[in-house]
Structures are given as structure tokens and as C-alpha cells.
Design a protein around this motif. Structure first.
Motif, mmCIF file in Angstrom:
data_model
loop_
_atom_site.group_PDB
_atom_site.id
_atom_site.type_symbol
_atom_site.label_atom_id
_atom_site.label_comp_id
_atom_site.label_asym_id
_atom_site.label_seq_id
_atom_site.Cartn_x
_atom_site.Cartn_y
_atom_site.Cartn_z
ATOM 1 N N LYS A 39 -1.410 -1.371 -4.230
ATOM 2 C CA LYS A 39 -0.066 -0.978 -3.498
ATOM 3 C C LYS A 39 1.163 -1.082 -4.585
ATOM 4 O O LYS A 39 1.756 -0.335 -4.504
ATOM 5 C CB LYS A 39 0.271 -2.173 -2.463
ATOM 6 C CG LYS A 39 -0.672 -2.019 -1.170
ATOM 7 C CD LYS A 39 -0.431 -2.733 -0.101
ATOM 8 C CE LYS A 39 -1.183 -2.639 1.055
ATOM 9 N NZ LYS A 39 -1.014 -3.774 2.084
ATOM 10 N N ALA A 40 1.031 -1.859 -5.640
ATOM 11 C CA ALA A 40 2.108 -1.945 -6.598
ATOM 12 C C ALA A 40 1.952 -0.720 -7.423
ATOM 13 O O ALA A 40 3.268 -0.243 -7.802
ATOM 14 C CB ALA A 40 1.744 -3.327 -7.371
ATOM 15 N N GLU A 41 0.869 -0.257 -7.630
ATOM 16 C CA GLU A 41 0.682 0.937 -8.397
ATOM 17 C C GLU A 41 1.275 2.161 -7.661
ATOM 18 O O GLU A 41 2.108 3.101 -8.329
ATOM 19 C CB GLU A 41 -0.665 1.293 -8.899
ATOM 20 C CG GLU A 41 -0.990 2.357 -9.755
ATOM 21 C CD GLU A 41 -2.253 2.394 -10.225
ATOM 22 O OE1 GLU A 41 -2.650 3.544 -10.848
ATOM 23 O OE2 GLU A 41 -3.184 1.572 -10.053
ATOM 24 N N ASN A 42 1.025 2.233 -6.363
ATOM 25 C CA ASN A 42 1.473 3.116 -5.444
ATOM 26 C C ASN A 42 3.156 3.381 -5.612
ATOM 27 O O ASN A 42 3.829 4.278 -5.545
ATOM 28 C CB ASN A 42 1.221 2.955 -4.024
ATOM 29 C CG ASN A 42 -0.177 3.585 -3.799
ATOM 30 O OD1 ASN A 42 -0.947 4.090 -4.954
ATOM 31 N ND2 ASN A 42 -0.761 3.580 -2.836
ATOM 32 N N VAL A 43 3.752 2.116 -5.387
ATOM 33 C CA VAL A 43 5.220 1.997 -5.466
ATOM 34 C C VAL A 43 5.700 2.350 -6.676
ATOM 35 O O VAL A 43 6.723 3.393 -6.717
ATOM 36 C CB VAL A 43 5.834 0.547 -5.299
ATOM 37 C CG1 VAL A 43 7.068 0.392 -5.526
ATOM 38 C CG2 VAL A 43 5.265 0.028 -3.686
ATOM 39 N N LYS A 44 5.102 2.299 -7.895
ATOM 40 C CA LYS A 44 5.562 2.790 -9.102
ATOM 41 C C LYS A 44 5.464 4.341 -9.273
ATOM 42 O O LYS A 44 6.279 4.981 -9.733
ATOM 43 C CB LYS A 44 4.532 2.254 -10.307
ATOM 44 C CG LYS A 44 5.056 0.727 -10.524
ATOM 45 C CD LYS A 44 4.079 0.159 -11.508
ATOM 46 C CE LYS A 44 4.268 -1.464 -11.704
ATOM 47 N NZ LYS A 44 3.344 -2.127 -12.983
ATOM 48 N N LEU A 45 4.232 4.764 -8.681
ATOM 49 C CA LEU A 45 4.128 6.422 -8.670
ATOM 50 C C LEU A 45 5.283 7.010 -7.868
ATOM 51 O O LEU A 45 5.743 7.904 -8.243
ATOM 52 C CB LEU A 45 2.727 6.593 -8.070
ATOM 53 C CG LEU A 45 1.688 6.304 -9.062
ATOM 54 C CD1 LEU A 45 0.168 6.417 -8.317
ATOM 55 C CD2 LEU A 45 1.624 6.945 -10.396
ATOM 56 N N LEU A 46 5.477 6.355 -6.809
ATOM 57 C CA LEU A 46 6.503 7.037 -5.946
ATOM 58 C C LEU A 46 7.871 6.894 -6.619
ATOM 59 O O LEU A 46 8.782 7.925 -6.629
ATOM 60 C CB LEU A 46 6.573 6.176 -4.497
ATOM 61 C CG LEU A 46 5.204 6.451 -3.737
ATOM 62 C CD1 LEU A 46 5.448 5.589 -2.456
ATOM 63 C CD2 LEU A 46 5.514 8.007 -3.070
ATOM 64 N N LEU A 47 8.245 5.777 -7.240
ATOM 65 C CA LEU A 47 9.384 5.902 -7.930
ATOM 66 C C LEU A 47 9.506 6.825 -9.130
ATOM 67 O O LEU A 47 10.496 7.225 -9.276
ATOM 68 C CB LEU A 47 9.500 4.250 -8.655
ATOM 69 C CG LEU A 47 10.770 3.876 -9.291
ATOM 70 C CD1 LEU A 47 12.076 4.319 -8.421
ATOM 71 C CD2 LEU A 47 10.851 2.550 -9.837
ATOM 72 N N ARG A 48 8.481 7.034 -9.756
ATOM 73 C CA ARG A 48 8.254 8.162 -10.958
ATOM 74 C C ARG A 48 8.459 9.460 -10.422
ATOM 75 O O ARG A 48 9.285 10.179 -10.971
ATOM 76 C CB ARG A 48 7.081 7.931 -11.513
ATOM 77 C CG ARG A 48 6.933 8.500 -12.892
ATOM 78 C CD ARG A 48 5.532 8.287 -13.516
ATOM 79 N NE ARG A 48 5.434 9.245 -14.620
ATOM 80 C CZ ARG A 48 4.231 9.210 -15.210
ATOM 81 N NH1 ARG A 48 3.278 8.426 -14.985
ATOM 82 N NH2 ARG A 48 4.022 9.959 -16.610
ATOM 83 N N LEU A 49 7.864 9.585 -8.918
ATOM 84 C CA LEU A 49 8.133 11.056 -8.742
ATOM 85 C C LEU A 49 9.572 11.340 -8.342
ATOM 86 O O LEU A 49 10.236 12.424 -8.422
ATOM 87 C CB LEU A 49 7.122 11.214 -7.445
ATOM 88 C CG LEU A 49 5.714 11.328 -7.610
ATOM 89 C CD1 LEU A 49 4.862 11.190 -6.482
ATOM 90 C CD2 LEU A 49 5.510 13.039 -8.462
#
Length: 1039
Positions: free
Chosen positions: A373-383
Motif C-alpha cells: 500500500k505504501a508503494e502504491n501511494v508513492k507510485l500515484l504521487l509520482r504519476l
């Protein structure tokens, strides 16, 4: 930070079981607070006291209430019921599991001491495991709003270092499951089925399934539950949504194998490695506990052998690791089980010193979800940043979205995996419930046979129904009208059940082994309700008749011991006969309640070994080993110089059918070899394709069916030494009796009082009072003349024998030279013994003891037994010195090295002495002739005058000594007649006519015995009266 927790140890004392009550056992265990005291039944002053964390008295002071629960007789009584045990032990395990700690409960003790009852329970008296699961789900339900719980249940058995999954759906692997090691998980079982559960009912159903699998597996591999360990694991995972915390604990509940295997394996050396793989786990567990206990005491421990067995690998965290551990040691309080109970207490005392380091566990699966879940948050922020900056490229955007989708799928898979497994488990549970419902319906319609196991928890698990018509029973699974059973000695088509006209009969197939109520049958036999069946070697079943035949009988009395007691009774072995043999002649046999505990232990050892011997014979037959095993009860008192009360022990006679070679194995050695035979059998038959398949021959040094030949103890004879105390020679024929009371031979032996030079003593040397020997020298010779009617040689001519014996305090055993190939061999073996100054102890020995002459059998390839001269001292004349307590001046002694010189001079002296004796005899004869002439002349010359007081007269003491000698010899024959009367018993197969003939023969023997005794006593009275009359006459003449 982890704190140190010592292993908590509890001890529970069970009630007497049925066989202990019937035997009148005595309680040797007492309890005060948490202290346990055990008393040696043979020495009441020897007591040992142990103190533990908990002590439960469940031996007495209880009743069964209306609900079937065992409770204390009085409120506040000392009796500890199942609820008390759970409150002290199970409640702590429950709280530790809910807090996130790993928890382990170990049950240790002798087979039948109450381990399974404490762990699983019986009927409404639920044990620790079902009560723990029930309370656990109750706690989960109470917290279901704030906590989501998941439980995975597994059940395995460790037998012969193989792991068996008791909940597996598929076929069992011959090699069992493998134990792997992971850096994070530690040791685990690869491929072990873990079943999701959400109710206590599901857990109870899984335990029943595991028990059924355990029973079937034990039958298939010829195993016994008392030699296996059962491990139940429950993995509890708690997800606290509000606190965002996950706690995970592993609960291990372990029912260890019977502790008597541990004890027996070290009692006696064997050429083959002891214990085998069957005992490895329990032995290694003891070594681990000892090492950890030493470490807790501050001793330097180099290595803790966790990796030496499967059990200790799986229990590594429970012993000295990340777990809070409790051990419950169960005891039998009976005097019969004293050694086992003492061993259990010592084992538990070491275990309480072990220290663990327990910590709260966090689930790695939940941590993975958080990380994803933490990695998903980082990916969305990067997008989002790429879109704002306008630097987004199509390729990078695709890669980021792929990663995002992959992570979301992983999260979904983890979250749905539990629900999927739970649904599958529910389907299995419904299928099993339907099967159980069908079985209960069949029980109300048809007769059936019920399995009986040595472990009561495994009895009654398998029910095989006998419907209308003919039903084949055996290994075959070919037709729809076949009842399939597995087991040693079971044929493809073993027997046929016939159910017609509401009657059930069984017919064995040709060559099939079948017993009903302890007796072998070869023809069609109608079965009655509660008949006992043994198919093959040891597959035991209880026949349950039609529902209309079933009453309120107590089926529980037909346990495994009942089956074996029937077999023993059929072989003529039961407690009353043993008691008769123990009781002295003329005394009534003691009642069962007063029977010696050692005799009871022998009887129960016998019935315990009956199925093992039967199985060993079956394995020998299937493996073409050509050896036969037979149980025997050895009479140890045959080797006792005082002939005290008959003490007995179990032995197994092993005979080669081809060349009639014989071995005698002790109980412990046979049990060890039996385990090795099972391993060989599993390797060559269990996985080798059946009885007729070609097999790789096993090297002799690794073959458990073979042993090097050794001299075999055939029996003993008692030559009583009382005559030596009076210096009276004894010539006697003594019976050599075997361990079972059979006559093995007749031995002709002589005890000859003699001079230091070996010359026989005359009648004038006979003593009236044996105390005259005190402080004087005593010499005698033992002459073993001949052995007649050797039963050992009648069975096979290529055999030999030797006689062995020990005299008083001589440190070595003397052996006659070996004689071969003769049923009536001449021994002609003579030995000279000397006591330089007779002590009171030696005199007591002569008056109350016998020389035990042991008959040893030799076989071709067997080395002769040789007398050792080490520690022996000899006189200058070459005789062996006894009575070293009154040892003479060393200057009169010679070492064995000088014996050859002394004997050569002795031979010359003997020749001179013989010449002197001849001359002396001639002079004495001439002297007697002259004396007679002188007396006649004096009588004619002095007739009418009173004789002088100094004239010669025979000695009254010498006359009395001669009379006693005659009486002693006559009493020897009387004693022999008495021995024949004691051994004279009717044949067990005798009919009424045979009993009448026996009574007539017994009457004749009694009449002969009475006449001989009367003649002996009358002759002694007449001789003494004549001596007294002559003495009075002489006193009147010479006064």
C-alpha cells in the motif's frame, strides 16, 4: 525486549486402571501442595521428593455426576478434574496466544499414564486441546468488532522419524513429508496441510479425522501409537483494524511417545544400534532438555542437538526459543509402575530449568500488505507529478500503471486467500458431516466390527459394517462386496462374513490366521455379540451384534489388554498359575490382591509382548528369515543358592528352523530388535512389492533376525551342601530344571569330605556337632560324574554341554570341559576345595545353601566357556581356597603358576600314600585278629570275675554318627520322592478318565512317600534306642 521465561512443569497422578485394580496394586505416590513424593515398593524407607510449578491429584476422591463428568466427592476436595487442569495450564496458554506469544504444551509420560486423557479427554470430560479451542473461539467472537481473526489448524504424527500428515486428502508418501529450514520461519514441514477454521466444532471434526487417519496409518505400517508423537498446531492471526496492529501466535500441542521406550533402550547392550529411528526423537528430546538445563545452571554447553531428530527441529522454538512452554508429566501411582514413574519425575525436573525468550510476533503477511500500500501511494504521487510537470512519457506512464495494477492485485489476492481457503474447508466439513451421519444411521441397522487399539484414544474409530449376504474381508479392494482391512498377516482374501437370517458367522480362508475369543478357528463359526476377533497377526476387532442384541453392557472392559489376556490364558499363563508356582508346597496360593508386584509386572509384560512376538514371526515368515520366536517365563530363582521364592522374568526363545540353532533374548533386547525388524520389513516389503518379490539380502551384521551364537543357559540343579557340615559324603542324582520347570537332564554328582591330600575320610571322622569345624581346616571334593538324558541333545545331535558353578566366595565360575554329540555324556570332573580355618559364615553357608550347577548348551560355531584363574588362590597341595574372610598365612599359599610343580610332587606323594594305606590296612586286619584271640583267652581264663573297666569297647558317639549317616541317606531319597510329588500334575488336556488315573498315581506316590518317611524315622528310633540300651548295659557292668 524479550524476557526470560522458565518452562512451567505440572505433574498429574491418574487413578488406578482396570488391571491395576484387579491386581490389588498399592499407591506409592503421595502429594503435598506442589511436592510429589514417590516410595520404593521394595524398600519403603527409600523416598524421593520433587517439587514442580503445579501438581494435580486425580487419583482418588472423585465421583461421576449425572452429566458423566468426574468431579470431587466433596466441594473443595483435593481431586483435580479436567476443568482444574485447564484453569491452571490451558488458561495461561490461551492468554499467551491472544497476546501474540507462541505457546507450547508438551505431554510426557509412560504409555497409559493419562497423557491422551489430559490432552484430548474422553466423552464429556474434555481435555486441554478441545477446551482450549472452544475458549479461543469464544474470545475471538467476543472481540470480532475490533479484531479480525484467522486460524489455521494442522495435525501431524512423527513415527520412525517420518512425518505423516493426518489431515491430508491424498495418498501418503512412503517416505513421509520433509522438514525444511527457512531463515525467517525456522524449521517447518513442507507440504503440510493447514486447514482454516472459524469454529470449535470444525476443530473437533478435524481432530476426529486426524485420529481416524492415525489409526489407519498405524495399521498399514504395522506401527503402534505408543511409539509415535502427535503434534497439533494452531496458527492464530489477529488483525486489529483500528490500531493497525497484527498479532500472530503459533500454538503447539504435543502428545509425546511413551516414555518407557526411552528407559528400555539403555538397559542392555546389543550388537546392533539401540533405539533405532523409532527412539531417536525421544532420546534427542532428552538430550536437548539436559543441555538446556545445564545451560540454565551456568554450565558450559558447546552444542544443543536440535538438528538430531525431526521432533526437536519442530520444537526448537518451544525449547529455549521464542515460546512460552508448559509440560505436563503424567504418572501412574501403582507400585508396578514405580520405575517408569520415577524416570518421568526425573525427566520433568530437568525440564523445569529450561529458559525461553518469548516475544510478541508480527505477521509478515500483514507487513507485506502495508509495504504494498505504501508503494502504491508513492507510485500515484509520482504519476501526478509527471502530469503536472508535463514531462510524462507514454512508456514511463505504462510502466508505472503496470506496477500499480500488480500491487493492487497482490493486495487483493492476499485479502481473498483466507476467504477462499475457508470456503474450501467448509465444503470438506460438510462432506465429512454427511459421512458421519451415514455411519450413525448404519450403526442402528447392521452389525459391525469395531477396532480395538492399545491406545484407548484410537479404539472404536474404525467401524466395518456387515450387511446382508456374504462379504469377503482382506487386503483386496476388487469387488463391491469386500471389506478392506490392512495389517500384518492379512491375506488378499482372509475370511468371509455371512449375514443371513439375522445371524452372523465368519469362515477363514485356507491358511488365514483367525482367532475368536483367544482360540484359533479353521471352520465356520457363528459370532455372538461382543465376541473378540484377531485377524492376521494382531488386527483386533470387537464384534457388535444386531441392535436388538445390544443391551446396557459395559463395552469398555473389552480393551486391548483383555484380548491379550485371553491369548495368555489359552497358553496356560495367567496370574493364579504364577501365584501357585510362587507359593511354597502345601500352602494355598495367595489371592490376587496379595500377589507380588514383580509377578504382576511379569504377567503384564507377557501380555504386552504377545502381539509383538506374533508380528515378529509373521515378518520372519514373509521375509523368509527362517526363525521362530517364542515367549518364555524364566525362573530366576533357579540360579539362587538358597532356592528362595520364585522370581520370574520374560525371555524370548529364538530358533532357526533350518539348523535348530537357538538364541535366548531378554525382553529389552527383543523389543529393540522388533523395532529394527519393522524398519527392515518396511524397506523390503512395505515399499518393495510384496511377499514374493526379489529382495537384496541384508548383511548379517545388520540383520536384526540373526545373532552370533553364544552358550545358552539350559537350566540349573541344586546340590545341597549340608552334609559337608557333618563331614558326611553325599552321592546324589539331581534334576536339572529348565526356566519353565521342564526336566533338562539328570546329573550324577558327589560331595566327598577328604584330607588335605585328597584322601577320603572314614566313618570316625563324621561330626555330630558342625560347630566342631570352626577354626579348623575343611577339605572336600566335588565330583561331577555323568549327565543323563540331555534334552538339549535329543533335539539336535550336533550340540554340546558344559556345567558351570561357583563355590561360596570364589570370584570366578568353574566350568567342566565341553562334551559333544552324546545324550548321556561322562563328565568325570573333580575339583578340590579347602577352607583353611572354617568361619561361622562358611558354616552357615554349608548348612543353608546349595551349590547351583548350571547346565549350558553349546552349538556348532560357539566357543567353549573357560574357567578363569584370576583372583583364585591355591594351597600347596593344589586345592582351591574358599572362605577368604578367614584367610591363612600367605606363606602356605601358592599362585596358580606353581601348580604344575606342586601337582607332579603330589602325584608321587599319592603313590607313596597308597602303598602306606595298603600296608596299614593289612596291619589293622592282623591286629583285629590278635585282639579277638586275646579277648577269647581272657574270657576263658577269668570267667566269673568282673571285667576291668579299661577293656576295649566301641564308641557310642561313632555308633550314633553311623546311625545319623544312614538316616541322612534315607532322607535324601525321601526328599527326591517329595520333589516328584511337587512336579506331578495332571495334563491340561486330560479328560475325566485321565484325571482318575492321575488321582490313582498321586495316591500311590503319597503312599510310597509316607512309607519311606516312616521307615526312615523308625530305623533312626531303633538305632538310637539300641545305642542307649548298650550304653546303659555297659555302665551297669563297669560300675
Amino acid at each position: 525486549m524479550a524476557g526470560k521465561d522458565c518452562v512451567k512443569v505440572a505433574v498429574r497422578v491418574r487413578p488406578f486402571n482396570k488391571r491395576e485394580r484387579e491386581a490389588g496394586s498399592r499407591c506409592v505416590v503421595s502429594m503435598s501442595g506442589n511436592a510429589i513424593t514417590i516410595q520404593d515398593p521394595r524398600n519403603p524407607h527409600t523416598r524421593r521428593t520433587f517439587t514442580f510449578d503445579y501438581a494435580f491429584w486425580s487419583h482418588s476422591g472423585f465421583i461421576r455426576n449425572r452429566d458423566g463428568l468426574f468431579v470431587a466427592e466433596e466441594p473443595g476436595g483435593r481431586y483435580a478434574d479436567q476443568g482444574s487442569v485447564f484453569n491452571d495450564l490451558g488458561q495461561g496458554i490461551l492468554e499467551n496466544a491472544l497476546q501474540g506469544y507462541n505457546a507450547t504444551l508438551l505431554a510426557y509420560g509412560q504409555t497409559g499414564s493419562g497423557k491422551s486423557y489430559s490432552m484430548v479427554g474422553y466423552g464429556p470430560n474434555k481435555g486441554l486441546v478441545p477446551t482450549l479451542c472452544e475458549r479461543l473461539f469464544r474470545a475471538v467472537k467476543a472481540n470480532q468488532e475490533s479484531c479480525q481473526c484467522q486460524m489455521l489448524f494442522s495435525m501431524l504424527e512423527i513415527y520412525n522419524e517420518q512425518v505423516i500428515d493426518l489431515l491430508s486428502k491424498g495418498a501418503r508418501s512412503p517416505a513421509g513429508l520433509r522438514v525444511r529450514e527457512d531463515q525467517q520461519r525456522g524449521f517447518y514441514v513442507e507440504g503440510l496441510r493447514r486447514v482454516p477454521c472459524d469454529s470449535a466444532e470444525q476443530v473437533e471434526q478435524l481432530m476426529e479425522q486426524g485420529t481416524r487417519t492415525r489409526t489407519t496409518a498405524a495399521t498399514h505400517i504395522n506401527a503402534n501409537s505408543s511409539r509415535s508423537h502427535m503434534l497439533i498446531s494452531a496458527q492464530l492471526k489477529q488483525i486489529f483494524t483500528e490500531e493497525n496492529i497484527t498479532k500472530q501466535s503459533n500454538i503447539n500441542l504435543v502428545d509425546l511417545a511413551g516414555s518407557e521406550r526411552q528407559r528400555c533402550s539403555g538397559l542392555e547392550a546389543d550388537r546392533l544400534k539401540e533405539g533405532t529411528a523409532i527412539n531417536v526423537s525421544l532420546t534427542t528430546l532428552g538430550n536437548v532438555i539436559s543441555s538446556l538445563a545445564d545451560a540454565a545452571l551456568g554450565k558450559k554447553v558447546v552444542h544443543i542437538p536440535y538438528r538430531d531428530s525431526v521432533l526437536t527441529k519442530l520444537l526448537q522454538s518451544a525449547l529455549g526459543g521464542n515460546s512460552r512452554t508448559v509440560m505436563i508429566a503424567t504418572l501412574s501411582p501403582s507400585d508396578i509402575c514405580y520405575e517408569e514413574s520415577l524416570s518421568t519425575l526425573r525427566y520433568a525436573e530437568r525440564a523445569k530449568r529450561i529458559q525461553n525468550k518469548a516475544v510478541v510476533n508480527e505477521s509478515p503477511t500483514e507487513r507485506l500488505v502495508k509495504e504494498l500500500k505504501a508503494e502504491n501511494v508513492k507510485l500515484l504521487l509520482r504519476l501526478s507529478r509527471l502530469g503536472q510537470d508535463g514531462r510524462k512519457t507514454e512508456e514511463e506512464s505504462k510502466e508505472l500503471r503496470r506496477l500499480l495494477t500488480h500491487n493492487e492485485m497482490q493486495i487483493k489476492a492476499i485479502q481473498t486467500l483466507w476467504e477462499h481457503h475457508l470456503q474450501e474447508a467448509l465444503k470438506d466439513w460438510e462432506t465429512q458431516y454427511a459421512t458421519i451421519t451415514q455411519e450413525r444411521r448404519m450403526m442402528q441397522m447392521h452389525p459391525y466390527i469395531l477396532n480395538i487399539n492399545e491406545d484407548p484414544q484410537l479404539s472404536g474409530v474404525v467401524k466395518l459394517f456387515i450387511q446382508e449376504g456374504d462379504w469377503d474381508i482382506g487386503l483386496s479392494e476388487g469387488t463391491s462386496r469386500t471389506i478392506t482391512i490392512k495389517g500384518l498377516g492379512i491375506q488378499e482374501r482372509h475370511a468371509v462374513f455371512t449375514n443371513e437370517d439375522r445371524r452372523v458367522s465368519i469362515t477363514p480362508v485356507s491358511g488365514a490366521k483367525l482367532m475368536v475369543n483367544g482360540l484359533p478357528i479353521t471352520y465356520r463359526t457363528e459370532l455372538q455379540h461382543l465376541d473378540r476377533l484377531i485377524l492376521g497377526s494382531s488386527s483386533t476387532y470387537l464384534f457388535v451384534g444386531f441392535p436388538c442384541e445390544r443391551g446396557a453392557e459395559d463395552w469398555s472392559r473389552y480393551d486391548y489388554d483383555y484380548f491379550q489376556s485371553e491369548l495368555a490364558a489359552a497358553a496356560g499363563i495367567h496370574i493364579p498359575t504364577l501365584c501357585e508356582e510362587q507359593s511354597p508346597a502345601g500352602e494355598p496360593s495367595v489371592g490376587l490382591a496379595q500377589t507380588d508386584p514383580s509377578l504382576l509386572a511379569v504377567f503384564y509384560d507377557y501380555i504386552k509382548l504377545i502381539p509383538m512376538v506374533t508380528e515378529a514371526n509373521q515378518m520372519s515368515q514373509e521375509l523368509n528369515k527362517g526363525v521362530e520366536f517364542k515367549l518364555e517365563i524364566k525362573n530366576l530363582a533357579m540360579s539362587d543358592c538358597r532356592g528362595r521364592d520364585l522370581e520370574k522374568d520374560i525371555a524370548v526363545r529364538v530358533t532357526s528352523l533350518e539348523n535348530k540353532q537357538v538364541w535366548m533374548w531378554s525382553k529389552v533386547k527383543f523389543v529393540n530388535r522388533k523395532f529394527l525388524m519393522e524398519e527392515v520389513y518396511q524397506q523390503q516389503v512395505g515399499s518393495g512389492g510384496g511377499q514374493g518379490a526379489e529382495r537384496q539380502p541384508l548383511p548379517r551384521d545388520r540383520d536384526p533376525f540373526w545373532d552370533p551364537l553364544e552358550p545358552l543357559h539350559l537350566g540349573s540343579a541344586h546340590l545341597w551342601l549340608q552334609s559337608l557340615a557333618f563331614r558326611i559324603p553325599l552321592e546324589e542324582q539331581v534334576e536339572v530344571l529348565g526356566p519353565e520347570g521342564t526336566e533338562e537332564a539328570i546329573l550324577q554328582a558327589q560331595l566327598l569330605p577328604c584330607s588335605p591330600m585328597g584322601l577320603p575320610l572314614g566313618e570316625e571322622d563324621i561330626l555330630i556337632d558342625p560347630t566342631e569345624l570352626l577354626g579348623k581346616r575343611l577339605d572336600f571334593q566335588l565330583f561331577l560324574e555323568q549327565c543323563c538324558g540331555l534334552r538339549w541333545l535329543k533335539e539336535a545331535k550336533n550340540r554340546g554341554v558344559q556345567i558351570g558353578f561357583r563355590v561360596y566366595d570364589c570370584p570366578q565360575t568353574f566350568y567342566t570341559p565341553a562334551v559333544w554329540h552324546n545324550v548321556n555324556p561322562l563328565l568325570e570332573h573333580r575339583l578340590h576345595f579347602s577352607a583353611m580355618r572354617t568361619s561361622q559364615d562358611l558354616l552357615n553357608y554349608l548348612q543353608s545353601s546349595a551349590l547351583v550347577l548350571e547346565l549350558w548348551g553349546l552349538q556348532e560355531g560357539c566357543a567353549d566357556m573357560v574357567s578363569s584363574m584370576e583372583g583364585l588362590r591355591m594351597t600347596p597341595e593344589g586345592s582351591f581356597i574358599i572362605d577368604k574372610a578367614s584367610a591363612p598365612d600367605p606363606s602356605v599359599l601358592e599362585s596358580p603358576g606353581c601348580v604344575s610343580d606342586l601337582r607332579s610332587s603330589m602325584r608321587a606323594l599319592h603313590q607313596d600314600l597308597e602303598q602306606l594305606r595298603s600296608a596299614n590296612a593289612a596291619l589293622r586286619k592282623e591286629n583285629n585278629t590278635l585282639r579277638e584271640q586275646l579277648n577269647r583267652g581272657s574270657e576263658s581264663a577269668g570267667r566269673g570275675r568282673p571285667e576291668r573297666r579299661g577293656s576295649l569297647r566301641p564308641s557310642c558317639d561313632a555308633e550314633l554318627a553311623r546311625a545319623l549317616k544312614v538316616f541322612y541317606h534315607s532322607m535324601t531319597s525321601v526328599r527326591a520322592q517329595l520333589q516328584r510329588l511337587r512336579r506331578h500334575r495332571p495334563s491340561e488336556e486330560a479328560d475325566l478318565l485321565g484325571l482318575r488315573l492321575f488321582v490313582d498315581e498321586q495316591s500311590r506316590l503319597l503312599r510310597d512317600f509316607g512309607e519311606q518317611l516312616e521307615e526312615s524315622v523308625t530305623a533312626l528310633k531303633q538305632d538310637v534306642a539300641a545305642i542307649v540300651r548298650r550304653k546303659r548295659e555297659r555302665s551297669g557292668i563297669w560300675s
